[in-house]
Scaffold this motif. Structure first.
Motif, PDB file in Angstrom:
ATOM      1  N   SER A  46      19.511  16.836  38.985  1.00 21.46           N
ATOM      2  CA  SER A  46      20.374  15.741  39.416  1.00 21.46           C
ATOM      3  C   SER A  46      19.991  15.244  40.810  1.00 21.46           C
ATOM      4  O   SER A  46      20.369  14.161  41.192  1.00 21.46           O
ATOM      5  CB  SER A  46      21.842  16.160  39.376  1.00 21.46           C
ATOM      6  OG  SER A  46      22.115  17.092  40.395  1.00 21.46           O
ATOM      7  N   LEU A  47      19.247  16.050  41.556  1.00 18.21           N
ATOM      8  CA  LEU A  47      18.770  15.628  42.869  1.00 18.21           C
ATOM      9  C   LEU A  47      17.309  15.197  42.830  1.00 18.21           C
ATOM     10  O   LEU A  47      16.740  14.882  43.857  1.00 18.21           O
ATOM     11  CB  LEU A  47      18.926  16.766  43.879  1.00 18.21           C
ATOM     12  CG  LEU A  47      20.327  16.983  44.399  1.00 18.21           C
ATOM     13  CD1 LEU A  47      20.373  18.197  45.323  1.00 18.21           C
ATOM     14  CD2 LEU A  47      20.834  15.764  45.144  1.00 18.21           C
ATOM     15  N   ASP A  48      16.678  15.207  41.670  1.00 18.34           N
ATOM     16  CA  ASP A  48      15.259  14.859  41.556  1.00 18.34           C
ATOM     17  C   ASP A  48      15.106  13.486  40.920  1.00 18.34           C
ATOM     18  O   ASP A  48      15.098  13.357  39.701  1.00 18.34           O
ATOM     19  CB  ASP A  48      14.526  15.913  40.734  1.00 18.34           C
ATOM     20  CG  ASP A  48      13.047  15.607  40.589  1.00 18.34           C
ATOM     21  OD1 ASP A  48      12.552  14.634  41.208  1.00 18.34           O
ATOM     22  OD2 ASP A  48      12.371  16.359  39.861  1.00 18.34           O
ATOM     23  N   PRO A  49      14.966  12.445  41.738  1.00 24.15           N
ATOM     24  CA  PRO A  49      14.842  11.099  41.189  1.00 24.15           C
ATOM     25  C   PRO A  49      13.647  10.930  40.256  1.00 24.15           C
ATOM     26  O   PRO A  49      13.707  10.148  39.319  1.00 24.15           O
ATOM     27  CB  PRO A  49      14.693  10.216  42.428  1.00 24.15           C
ATOM     28  CG  PRO A  49      15.289  10.998  43.525  1.00 24.15           C
ATOM     29  CD  PRO A  49      15.011  12.434  43.192  1.00 24.15           C
ATOM     30  N   CYS A  50      12.564  11.678  40.491  1.00 20.90           N
ATOM     31  CA  CYS A  50      11.397  11.562  39.610  1.00 20.90           C
ATOM     32  C   CYS A  50      11.723  12.056  38.204  1.00 20.90           C
ATOM     33  O   CYS A  50      11.139  11.581  37.230  1.00 20.90           O
ATOM     34  CB  CYS A  50      10.205  12.320  40.190  1.00 20.90           C
ATOM     35  SG  CYS A  50       9.552  11.609  41.725  1.00 20.90           S
ATOM     36  N   ALA A  51      12.674  13.003  38.087  1.00 16.49           N
ATOM     37  CA  ALA A  51      13.101  13.478  36.771  1.00 16.49           C
ATOM     38  C   ALA A  51      14.085  12.494  36.139  1.00 16.49           C
ATOM     39  O   ALA A  51      14.135  12.366  34.915  1.00 16.49           O
ATOM     40  CB  ALA A  51      13.742  14.860  36.888  1.00 16.49           C
TER      41      ALA A  51
END
Length: 184
Positions: A46-51
């Motif tokens: 949820s904190l990984d924009p690339c994911a």
């Protein structure tokens, strides 16, 4: 590329405290909180924009193949609890756009008020239809376009924004922001 990254970091800082107002202490009645992540891997995602927004989705939206997603700078703000993460989409090492996700852990705010705060702070901004708690689009002094929206995720206010070249329209950016919001 560095100018774009600096503009993104400046945007994250601006949205973290754009109006100087503290977020409301009530939750939004129009957006039901999503269930809490069931694992630490889900919380990290949820904190990984690339994911949240893969490079192929951006490549399709801007009609540029072979983009790479590269994690951007971490911008945590202890004063307001904002934990910002970004993902830069690059073609041959040159920035083609960026997604920033800022979680305000331990705080409560209404997503619609967060969006309204950005609109108030950015001259020439315009509302974008199709987002439950609103969205705003604007072009800044660095000639970059931004579309921002917010939602509650497990009771935590989350601000999501996509920034790209000024030629990107709200219609091009809206699906990207919606995809990131849906995945958060």
């Amino acid at each position: 590329m560095r100018t774009f990254a600096v503009a993104l970091v400046a945007f994250v800082a601006l949205t973290a405290c754009s109006s100087g107002d503290k977020p409301s202490t009530t939750t939004s009645s129009s957006a039901a909180p999503k269930p809490a992540p069931t694992s630490s891997k889900a919380a990290a995602a949820s904190l990984d924009p690339c994911a949240l927004l893969p490079a192929d989705a951006v490549a399709k939206a801007i009609s540029v193949p072979d983009l790479k997603a590269v994690p951007g700078p971490v911008q945590d703000n202890t004063a307001n609890g904002g934990k910002a993460r970004s993902c830069e989409y690059q073609l041959n090492g040159k920035a083609a756009g960026a997604l920033a996700v800022t979680r305000y852990e331990g705080r409560q705010a209404k997503p619609a008020e967060m969006v309204a705060s950005i609109k108030k702070a950015k001259a020439g901004s315009q509302d974008v239809a199709g987002f439950p708690d609103g969205a705003v689009y604007y072009i800044d002094e660095q000639k970059t376009a931004t579309l921002a929206s917010a939602e509650l995720v497990a009771g935590t206010p989350v601000l999501v924004n996509y920034t790209g070249p000024a030629k990107m329209t709200p219609e091009m950016m809206a699906p990207l922001v919606k995809q990131a919001l849906a995945a958060s």
